[in-house]
Scaffold this active site. Structure first.
Site: not given
Ligand code: PGA
Ligand code: ZN
Length: 424
Positions: A43, A156, A165, A206, A243, A289, A316, A341, A369, A392
């Site tokens: 995502s 996911h 999440e 995840e 999230d 998030e 994010d 990230k 991650h 996370k």
């Molecule tokens: P992604 O998901 O690694 O698929 O972007 C993680 C997130 O959205 O926090």
């Molecule tokens: Zn996110």
């Protein structure tokens, strides 16, 4: 005598989804060797640094990374060979300049980050200090509270849950080791509850369960039930973090929204904010998030205005670990925290800059991650080094997730009673 980079080499390996990614090896003049592997998101935010894929349909459905590997071997490696390994920012800048594009699209953020991480690890190994000490200094001793994504939805998973999440946050535990135990026990109770309801206990990308539930709210209520049955107090021992990854159910990146997987139907930003307000009054939610989509700056701001004094509002997809967007967010009051990230921005030193900007503004920074990971544990050391108090790395299953938690267990043990563990 300075310790210089002698050689840099890359290869194509697989990530946790079975897609190709880049692994980089660095050798130094003092004989030190190191390696690092790059993660990959699903995502992804529109403004993330670009992950270079071969687009050759004959290999891995176009997802091969042989061009990125060649860029390491033929361009990035030669450009930094002979440089002092302890000059991380200078090495990263040399690679950024060589790429020359605003988003690392020419040589690939996957190629550049692989080198950047392997260089940092080589420097730490050469200095004979742990990576977290090298990156964070002698004061780095705070183990992050693990926000463990025990129920997966959105992009996911293949279930009907819209929010991506649902994390269990053991903020009341006395140590990291105990925090991991609290959540792992809750995870197993959750499995039993789902089984008893005749629901799927298969896991998503995840490592969290990905059952079809009656609603997004059912997800949170089921987790709270699991926390209680595991013998913990919701909100005291274990809190909840979410999230939404709202870009993934936005009709347009500015909103409105469509809760399409749950069949919940169309919603405006305001409706999502009202829903959040209702949930925050009912459940022990400490962090939220991407409650809104990546271009819904206005909605984000209204969300933060309404709920920012009660919980951590994390951007994010909207900030993509990029100081250009984080700065705007700070100026406009868009959020009060940024997700961090490494591969969204593409070098270790730029990621550190993003964390620094958050801290200087009184924001929090939430280390993360990607949904496509490897067994590399760089992230664990990075989180301790950045002293951000939380990270996370997925659920209490799947070894690419657990590898980071296991590394944090090791760090905590190494630090003995000097290790710190607290939420805020
Ligand atoms: P992604 O998901 O690694 O698929 O972007 C993680 C997130 O959205 O926090
Ligand atoms: Zn996110």
């Amino acid at each position: 005598m300075k310790t210089t980079i002698l050689s840099v080499r890359a290869m194509e390996i697989l990530d946790s989804r079975g897609n190709p990614t880049v692994r980089v090896f660095v050798e130094l003049s003092d004989g030190t060797t190191s390696a690092a592997s790059v993660p990959s998101g699903a995502s992804t935010g529109e403004n993330e640094a670009i992950e270079l894929r071969d687009n050759d349909p004959k290999r891995y459905a176009g997802k091969g990374v042989l061009n990125a590997v060649a860029n390491v071997n033929e361009k990035l490696g030669p450009a930094i060979t002979g440089m002092d390994v302890f000059q991380q920012a200078m090495i990263d800048r040399r690679m950024i300049e060589l790429d020359g594009s605003p988003n690392k699209s020419r040589l690939g953020a996957n190629a550049i980050l692989g080198v950047s991480m392997a260089v940092a690890r080589a420097a730490a190994t050469s200095a004979r200090i742990p990576l977290y000490t090298y990156l964070g200094g002698a004061g780095a001793r705070r183990i992050p509270v693990p926000c463990m994504n025990i129920l997966n939805g959105g992009e996911h998973a293949d279930n009907n849950v819209d929010f991506q999440e649902f994390m269990a946050v053991p903020l009341g535990a006395p140590s990291f080791r105990e925090g991991v135990r609290y959540v792992a026990e809750t995870f197993h109770v959750l499995k039993r509850i789902l089984k008893d309801r005749g629901l799927s206990t298969g896991v998503g990308d995840e490592g969290g369960f990905a059952p079809n539930l009656e609603s997004n709210e059912d997800a949170i209520e089921t987790i709270i039930q699991a926390i209680e049955r595991a013998g913990y107090k919701p909100g005291i021992d274990i809190a909840i973090a979410l999230d939404s990854a709202a870009t993934s159910f936005a009709v347009d990146p500015k909103g409105p929204y469509d809760l399409k997987w749950s069949g919940g139907g169309p919603m405006k930003s305001e409706d999502l904010i009202n829903l959040a307000e209702d949930w925050v009054s009912k459940y022990p939610i400490v962090l939220w998030e991407d409650p809104l989509a990546e271009e819904d700056w206005e909605g984000f701001k209204r969300f933060t205005k309404k709920l920012g004094n009660r919980l951590e509002v994390v951007g994010d997809d909207i900030f993509v670990t990029n100081t250009q967007y984080i700065r705007r967010g700070i100026e406009e009051g868009t959020a009060n925290s940024s997700l961090i990230k490494l591969n969204q921005i593409g070098t270790v030193s730029e990621t550190i800059e993003a964390v620094r900007m958050c801290r200087d503004a009184g924001w929090r920074a939430f280390i993360s991650h990607r949904s496509g990971e490897t067994e590399d544990t760089f992230l664990a050391d990075f989180a301790v080094a950045m002293d951000t108090g939380h990270l996370k790395s997925g659920s209490a299953s799947r070894s690419e997730r657990i590898a980071k938690y296991n590394r944090l267990l090791e760090i905590e043990e190494e630090l003995e009673d000097t290790a710190l563990y607290y939420w805020k």
